[in-house]
Design a protein around this motif. Sequence first.
Motif, PDB file in Angstrom:
ATOM      1  N   ILE A   1       0.572  -1.247  -0.127  1.00 10.31           N
ATOM      2  CA  ILE A   1      -0.533   0.243  -0.043  1.00 10.31           C
ATOM      3  C   ILE A   1       1.014   1.426  -0.038  1.00 10.31           C
ATOM      4  O   ILE A   1       2.421   1.143  -0.095  1.00 10.31           O
ATOM      5  CB  ILE A   1      -0.850  -0.211   1.516  1.00 10.31           C
ATOM      6  N   THR A   2       0.057   2.171  -0.294  1.00 11.81           N
ATOM      7  CA  THR A   2       0.985   3.477  -0.490  1.00 11.81           C
ATOM      8  C   THR A   2       0.077   4.494   0.176  1.00 11.81           C
ATOM      9  O   THR A   2      -0.810   4.975   0.480  1.00 11.81           O
ATOM     10  CB  THR A   2       0.875   3.744  -1.916  1.00 11.81           C
TER      11      THR A   2
ATOM     12  N   SER B   1       2.807  -2.883  12.507  1.00 11.12           N
ATOM     13  CA  SER B   1       3.588  -3.652  13.596  1.00 11.12           C
ATOM     14  C   SER B   1       3.534  -4.349  13.395  1.00 11.12           C
ATOM     15  O   SER B   1       4.074  -5.676  13.896  1.00 11.12           O
ATOM     16  CB  SER B   1       2.466  -3.159  14.803  1.00 11.12           C
ATOM     17  N   THR B   2       3.141  -5.669  11.991  1.00  5.88           N
ATOM     18  CA  THR B   2       3.418  -6.454  11.632  1.00  5.88           C
ATOM     19  C   THR B   2       3.391  -6.562  10.041  1.00  5.88           C
ATOM     20  O   THR B   2       3.009  -5.130   9.378  1.00  5.88           O
ATOM     21  CB  THR B   2       1.662  -7.489  11.987  1.00  5.88           C
ATOM     22  N   PRO B   3       4.000  -7.930   9.783  1.00  8.67           N
ATOM     23  CA  PRO B   3       3.695  -7.037   7.474  1.00  8.67           C
ATOM     24  C   PRO B   3       2.831  -7.508   7.469  1.00  8.67           C
ATOM     25  O   PRO B   3       2.484  -6.925   6.649  1.00  8.67           O
ATOM     26  CB  PRO B   3       4.725  -9.192   7.910  1.00  8.67           C
TER      27      PRO B   3
ATOM     28  N   ARG C   1      -7.707  -0.178  10.512  1.00  8.16           N
ATOM     29  CA  ARG C   1      -6.489  -1.107  11.105  1.00  8.16           C
ATOM     30  C   ARG C   1      -6.252  -1.802   9.584  1.00  8.16           C
ATOM     31  O   ARG C   1      -7.644  -2.125   9.129  1.00  8.16           O
ATOM     32  CB  ARG C   1      -6.767  -1.757  11.774  1.00  8.16           C
ATOM     33  N   VAL C   2      -5.746  -1.976   8.697  1.00  2.00           N
ATOM     34  CA  VAL C   2      -5.549  -2.630   7.433  1.00  2.00           C
ATOM     35  C   VAL C   2      -5.061  -4.074   7.550  1.00  2.00           C
ATOM     36  O   VAL C   2      -3.890  -3.889   7.638  1.00  2.00           O
ATOM     37  CB  VAL C   2      -5.084  -1.750   6.527  1.00  2.00           C
ATOM     38  N   ASP C   3      -5.363  -4.755   7.404  1.00  3.89           N
ATOM     39  CA  ASP C   3      -4.900  -6.340   6.840  1.00  3.89           C
ATOM     40  C   ASP C   3      -4.758  -6.538   5.058  1.00  3.89           C
ATOM     41  O   ASP C   3      -5.626  -6.953   4.742  1.00  3.89           O
ATOM     42  CB  ASP C   3      -6.269  -7.109   7.605  1.00  3.89           C
ATOM     43  N   LEU C   4      -4.015  -7.015   5.262  1.00  5.96           N
ATOM     44  CA  LEU C   4      -2.936  -6.589   3.900  1.00  5.96           C
ATOM     45  C   LEU C   4      -3.375  -8.176   3.832  1.00  5.96           C
ATOM     46  O   LEU C   4      -3.888  -8.435   1.927  1.00  5.96           O
ATOM     47  CB  LEU C   4      -1.729  -6.495   4.154  1.00  5.96           C
ATOM     48  N   ALA C   5      -3.114  -8.508   4.105  1.00  3.61           N
ATOM     49  CA  ALA C   5      -3.047 -10.757   4.029  1.00  3.61           C
ATOM     50  C   ALA C   5      -5.245 -10.984   3.640  1.00  3.61           C
ATOM     51  O   ALA C   5      -4.510 -11.039   2.547  1.00  3.61           O
ATOM     52  CB  ALA C   5      -3.270 -11.589   5.246  1.00  3.61           C
ATOM     53  N   ALA C   6      -5.563  -9.689   4.156  1.00  3.75           N
ATOM     54  CA  ALA C   6      -7.236 -10.276   3.148  1.00  3.75           C
ATOM     55  C   ALA C   6      -7.714  -9.345   3.256  1.00  3.75           C
ATOM     56  O   ALA C   6      -8.942  -9.822   2.729  1.00  3.75           O
ATOM     57  CB  ALA C   6      -8.157 -10.089   4.973  1.00  3.75           C
TER      58      ALA C   6
ATOM     59  N   GLU D   1     -14.901  -4.597   3.528  1.00  4.97           N
ATOM     60  CA  GLU D   1     -14.071  -5.622   2.622  1.00  4.97           C
ATOM     61  C   GLU D   1     -13.884  -5.440   1.415  1.00  4.97           C
ATOM     62  O   GLU D   1     -14.843  -4.124   1.425  1.00  4.97           O
ATOM     63  CB  GLU D   1     -15.439  -6.914   2.542  1.00  4.97           C
ATOM     64  N   PHE D   2     -12.648  -5.414   0.958  1.00  3.33           N
ATOM     65  CA  PHE D   2     -12.597  -4.576  -0.185  1.00  3.33           C
ATOM     66  C   PHE D   2     -13.214  -5.013  -1.171  1.00  3.33           C
ATOM     67  O   PHE D   2     -11.937  -7.211  -1.288  1.00  3.33           O
ATOM     68  CB  PHE D   2     -11.173  -4.055  -0.259  1.00  3.33           C
ATOM     69  N   ASP D   3     -13.457  -4.784  -2.236  1.00  2.50           N
ATOM     70  CA  ASP D   3     -13.474  -5.980  -3.102  1.00  2.50           C
ATOM     71  C   ASP D   3     -13.789  -6.025  -4.731  1.00  2.50           C
ATOM     72  O   ASP D   3     -13.027  -7.437  -5.166  1.00  2.50           O
ATOM     73  CB  ASP D   3     -15.253  -5.177  -4.323  1.00  2.50           C
TER      74      ASP D   3
END
Length: 394
Positions: free
Chosen positions: A173-174, A198-200, A266-271, A316-318
């Motif tokens: 993300i940017t 705080s985590t990958p 809070r962005v969950d990059l994996a999900a 949830e991002f589409d």
Amino acid sequence: MPPQAAGAERERSVQRLRVLLIEDDDADAFLVGELLDEADAAVDLVNAKSLAEARPLMAGADCVLLDLGLPDAQGLDGLRQVLAQSAGAAVCVLTGRQDEHLGVVAVAEGAQDYLVKGQVDGVLLTRALRYAVERKRADDDALRLREVELRQAESARLERGLLPRPLMETDRITVHPFYRPGRHAALIGGDFYDVVQSTPDRVDLIVGDVCGHGADEAALGVMLRVAWRALVLARVPDDAVLPALEQVLISERRLPETFTTVATVRVDLAANRATVRLAGHPPPLLLSNGTVAPVPAPGGLVLGVAPRPPRAYDLEFDSDDWSLLMYTDGLIEGRVGAGDERLDVPGLVELVEAARDVPLVDLPAWLVGRAEDANGGPFADDVAMLLVSSGGGR
């Protein structure tokens, strides 16, 4: 033209001075008036025979001409009282020949000049009065300039605390941060933002706004931002972060009515999802699939009024191409048109929709420019923004 006549001619062309003479000796007061009349000075002279009589007249004077031997004030004590009460007027002292050394001390105390009785003519007296006024104005201007420089330096230090560099390593993300002070002499307010990875797979963002403007509000904003960062890095449970932040606010605020609005994401990059929490703050805008819409998270209460944790909203991002625009309310409180109508969230949505061809990196500044155009000038409030994007961002 004789020099004395030329000086009188120049004097007539300049603004008239209002001079308050504080002199209890009628003969000396008469002589001062005669000298000014002789030089045809552009001076309106008013005489007071004591400090008590002079006090109500000082506010309207450009210059105070003070005798150091008065019935109710002697020597430097009288000067100090005049300097404290002269409302910005220049002060010149009159001394006798035997007290000339007092004139030097008087200048050190804050007078603009001193004049020795019997040693000046009308032209020299007029020139001394005008120069004293100009020196006083120059001193006041220098003092104001120094105060502005100190405020700007203070704002710069506070800005570094309110607007840090994102603590983030991922390139998935940017984040484009943006800040614009309101029109309060460019003095920073209490708007703040922060970004922490705080985590990958986890990135936290916050945008907040302490009510009010000035150093106290900015300092409080710095404390809240640093506290939030510490809580996130310490892996405090999600639902406990904002309540803990509210405790910091309540314990550190100077006034009990001071409150703060915040939006956290809070962005969950994996999900490819996010959790949004609002505490009296306007909702972020979601840019995705060519559309723009406010995130329908519950508004919640501002921090510092009635402690109650805000409810989380799961987003949830589409697709992998999306952006979230977080902002403080200074962006949406500007007027649109000639009435009292405000831009508000629907108006901001329309602006973002109209900016389809604006590069994301330029979007925050573009939005502020268009909103200020609609407002008819700069915003009164500060504006802080975070634009976080994934993929193409739209």
